[in-house]
Design a protein around this motif. Structure first.
Motif, PDB file in Angstrom:
ATOM      1  N   ALA A  91      83.505  21.962 -15.620  1.00 52.45           N
ATOM      2  CA  ALA A  91      82.333  22.107 -14.749  1.00 52.45           C
ATOM      3  C   ALA A  91      82.726  22.492 -13.324  1.00 52.45           C
ATOM      4  N   THR A  92      83.922  22.126 -12.905  1.00 56.69           N
ATOM      5  CA  THR A  92      84.370  22.356 -11.528  1.00 56.69           C
ATOM      6  C   THR A  92      85.046  23.715 -11.343  1.00 56.69           C
ATOM      7  N   LEU A  93      85.490  24.331 -12.406  1.00 57.18           N
ATOM      8  CA  LEU A  93      86.196  25.615 -12.289  1.00 57.18           C
ATOM      9  C   LEU A  93      85.456  26.647 -11.433  1.00 57.18           C
ATOM     10  N   PRO A  94      84.142  26.796 -11.583  1.00 52.84           N
ATOM     11  CA  PRO A  94      83.453  27.791 -10.745  1.00 52.84           C
ATOM     12  C   PRO A  94      83.470  27.469  -9.247  1.00 52.84           C
ATOM     13  N   HIS A  95      83.781  26.238  -8.883  1.00 58.07           N
ATOM     14  CA  HIS A  95      83.797  25.830  -7.483  1.00 58.07           C
ATOM     15  C   HIS A  95      85.154  26.060  -6.815  1.00 58.07           C
ATOM     16  N   LEU A 101      91.655  20.784  -8.240  1.00 53.81           N
ATOM     17  CA  LEU A 101      92.791  19.943  -7.875  1.00 53.81           C
ATOM     18  C   LEU A 101      92.329  18.529  -7.491  1.00 53.81           C
ATOM     19  N   GLN A 102      91.158  18.414  -6.879  1.00 56.54           N
ATOM     20  CA  GLN A 102      90.609  17.096  -6.568  1.00 56.54           C
ATOM     21  C   GLN A 102      90.344  16.307  -7.847  1.00 56.54           C
ATOM     22  N   VAL A 103      89.760  16.961  -8.838  1.00 57.77           N
ATOM     23  CA  VAL A 103      89.488  16.297 -10.119  1.00 57.77           C
ATOM     24  C   VAL A 103      90.803  15.847 -10.751  1.00 57.77           C
ATOM     25  N   PHE A 104      91.798  16.719 -10.743  1.00 59.57           N
ATOM     26  CA  PHE A 104      93.101  16.351 -11.303  1.00 59.57           C
ATOM     27  C   PHE A 104      93.734  15.200 -10.533  1.00 59.57           C
TER      28      PHE A 104
END
Length: 193
Positions: A91-95, A101-104
């Motif tokens: 879901a975050t890839l488009p952002h 990297l924050q999600v990771f």
């Protein structure tokens, strides 16, 4: 019929195989991340989703061999966090890469804590879990570093996650080799008796 203790913990053969498998998958992921994934955005995106998804599956498989998720709370939590992370990364890839990297980073902190807890629990049964405990602690530190880097202005990408995966691969290999050596020593003692 397995005893209660055996139902709660996987056999050494499974655990050793599991650690070697985790090493092989992580090493292949790192190799791709440092070579072709940096120039192929679609591949990098797929790999970024696949890494936590694989971690979720691996935790599920290991817990299933150890009496199930309900008996292995730290692995149950690691499974859940990793599955949610895979969805969140997608879901975050488009952002953009900073958001990914924050999600990771958050995932590395949480999964590291759960891995550390699993290593401590398994130490009582198997010993030789120091590498998994150290890996869990280092995962937390790596997550904090990723969060810091994600907040900065410098360009980031899959190569910023690859060292985290590389250390994971190393620790899984060390754990697998430790179990291989300890199993060989036990067998030698039994044969000598």
């Amino acid at each position: 019929m397995p005893t209660t203790a055996n139902a709660k913990a996987p056999d050494l053969g499974w655990l050793r195989t599991y650690y070697y498998l985790r090493f092989a998958v992580a090493a292949a992921w790192v190799a791709l991340a440092f070579t072709i994934a940096g120039t192929r955005p679609a591949l990098a995106a797929a790999m970024l989703v696949a890494y936590p998804a694989w971690d979720a599956l691996a935790n599920y498989l290991d817990a299933a061999r150890s009496g199930g998720l309900a008996r292995n709370k730290s692995q149950m939590l690691n499974f859940a966090v990793s599955a949610v992370t895979a969805v969140a990364v997608g879901a975050t890839l488009p952002h953009g890469p900073h958001a990914v990297l924050q999600v990771f980073g958050v995932w590395a902190v949480l999964s590291g804590l759960f891995q550390l807890a699993t290593g401590v629990r398994r130490w009582k049964v198997y010993g030789a879990q120091w590498a998994m405990i150290l890996s869990g602690a280092q995962s937390g530190l790596a997550g904090a570093h990723m969060l810091s880097k994600a907040a900065g202005p410098a360009a980031v990408g899959i190569a910023d996650i690859a060292p985290y995966a590389a250390f994971g691969a190393f620790y899984f290999l060390v754990s697998a080799v430790s179990l291989t050596i300890s199993t060989a020593r036990r067998r030698a003692k039994v044969a000598a008796t």
